[in-house]
Write a protein that holds these residues in place. Structure first.
Motif, PDB file in Angstrom:
ATOM      1  N   LYS A   2      48.530  39.005  45.335  1.00  0.00           N
ATOM      2  CA  LYS A   2      47.088  39.081  45.123  1.00  0.00           C
ATOM      3  C   LYS A   2      46.777  39.836  43.830  1.00  0.00           C
ATOM      4  N   ASN A   3      45.827  39.316  43.063  1.00  0.00           N
ATOM      5  CA  ASN A   3      45.410  40.015  41.850  1.00  0.00           C
ATOM      6  C   ASN A   3      44.692  41.306  42.213  1.00  0.00           C
ATOM      7  N   LYS A   4      44.812  42.306  41.338  1.00  0.00           N
ATOM      8  CA  LYS A   4      44.289  43.640  41.633  1.00  0.00           C
ATOM      9  C   LYS A   4      43.202  44.052  40.657  1.00  0.00           C
ATOM     10  N   ILE A   5      42.400  44.981  41.125  1.00  0.00           N
ATOM     11  CA  ILE A   5      41.390  45.620  40.296  1.00  0.00           C
ATOM     12  C   ILE A   5      42.007  46.903  39.745  1.00  0.00           C
ATOM     13  N   ILE A   6      41.951  47.062  38.438  1.00  0.00           N
ATOM     14  CA  ILE A   6      42.485  48.251  37.766  1.00  0.00           C
ATOM     15  C   ILE A   6      41.293  49.030  37.217  1.00  0.00           C
ATOM     16  N   ILE A   7      41.155  50.262  37.662  1.00  0.00           N
ATOM     17  CA  ILE A   7      40.052  51.109  37.221  1.00  0.00           C
ATOM     18  C   ILE A   7      40.606  52.140  36.242  1.00  0.00           C
ATOM     19  N   LEU A  29      51.393  41.625  32.046  1.00  0.00           N
ATOM     20  CA  LEU A  29      50.458  42.334  32.923  1.00  0.00           C
ATOM     21  C   LEU A  29      49.371  41.411  33.478  1.00  0.00           C
ATOM     22  N   ASN A  30      49.089  40.293  32.786  1.00  0.00           N
ATOM     23  CA  ASN A  30      48.068  39.342  33.238  1.00  0.00           C
ATOM     24  C   ASN A  30      46.751  40.041  33.583  1.00  0.00           C
ATOM     25  N   ILE A  31      46.204  40.719  32.588  1.00  0.00           N
ATOM     26  CA  ILE A  31      44.971  41.493  32.778  1.00  0.00           C
ATOM     27  C   ILE A  31      43.869  40.919  31.903  1.00  0.00           C
ATOM     28  N   LYS A  32      42.671  40.867  32.476  1.00  0.00           N
ATOM     29  CA  LYS A  32      41.488  40.528  31.691  1.00  0.00           C
ATOM     30  C   LYS A  32      40.485  41.661  31.849  1.00  0.00           C
ATOM     31  N   TYR A  33      39.760  41.884  30.781  1.00  0.00           N
ATOM     32  CA  TYR A  33      38.720  42.902  30.726  1.00  0.00           C
ATOM     33  C   TYR A  33      37.492  42.451  31.510  1.00  0.00           C
ATOM     34  N   LEU A  91      39.253  37.709  39.034  1.00  0.00           N
ATOM     35  CA  LEU A  91      40.282  37.860  40.072  1.00  0.00           C
ATOM     36  C   LEU A  91      40.881  36.525  40.523  1.00  0.00           C
ATOM     37  N   LYS A  92      40.192  35.431  40.275  1.00  0.00           N
ATOM     38  CA  LYS A  92      40.721  34.118  40.654  1.00  0.00           C
ATOM     39  C   LYS A  92      42.014  33.801  39.902  1.00  0.00           C
ATOM     40  N   THR A  93      42.128  34.311  38.666  1.00  0.00           N
ATOM     41  CA  THR A  93      43.277  33.940  37.833  1.00  0.00           C
ATOM     42  C   THR A  93      44.111  35.112  37.330  1.00  0.00           C
TER      43      THR A  93
END
Length: 190
Positions: A2-7, A29-33, A91-93
């Protein structure tokens, strides 16, 4: 997985954006702002839809009333907020990173704990208040009154760091970014 929320949070001027910019484009890391909404005016070089969604006060209040924000806060006569739609789309991708101030981070942490969402919260601290003041002054974007407000608020925010999963010292932006990348590589694969 599952994709995660990074704070990523910390006092104003601590270097959140400078640090994030060093790893945001790492494909591993597959992170988007997540782009926040604000009622403040754009600073030189900032673009609507890239740096912030710049809204007038009326539109922002309408979104508050429609429960469109995951969190929102007001500081120095400006409102800032994280749109739920922005988070859900990302979070979908991919994993989503929220660069937010402490008041908003506390709201998000409390909300997503209750929703059982996976999240990683990182609090960035300055070496000391004097260094934070120097960084705020070097921006050349604030009045003396706003700098004093931000410093007073920072002293209060530093007391809340124990609610975060991790605390990272920004004594050097590259070193701090590398520490956060290590945290994310470990946490995103759990």
């Amino acid at each position: 997985m599952k994709n995660k929320i990074i704070i990523i949070s910390g006092p104003s001027g601590v270097g959140k954006k400078t640090i994030i910019d060093q790893f945001i484009n790492d494909p591993k890391l597959n992170i988007k702002y997540s782009i926040s909404a604000t009622t403040r005016k754009p600073r030189e070089g900032e673009t609507h839809g890239k740096d912030y969604y710049f809204l007038d006060n009326q539109d922002f209040v309408k979104k508050i009333n429609n429960n469109d924000f995951l969190e929102w806060a007001e500081f120095a006569n400006n409102k800032y907020g994280t749109l739920k739609s922005e988070i859900n789309n990302i979070l979908k991708t991919s994993n989503v990173i929220l660069e937010i101030e402490v008041q908003g981070a506390v709201q998000v942490i409390n909300q997503i704990k209750n929703m059982n969402n996976d999240f990683i919260s990182i609090f960035i601290v300055p070496p000391n208040i004097e260094e934070l003041e120097k960084r705020l002054r070097n921006r050349n974007t604030e009045t003396e009154e706003k700098i004093k407000l931000r410093l007073a608020k920072a002293k209060e925010e530093l007391k809340q760091q124990d609610i975060y999963n991790y605390i990272v010292l920004n004594d050097n932006a590259t070193r701090a970014a590398n520490e956060i990348v290590d945290i994310l590589k470990k946490s995103l694969n759990e």
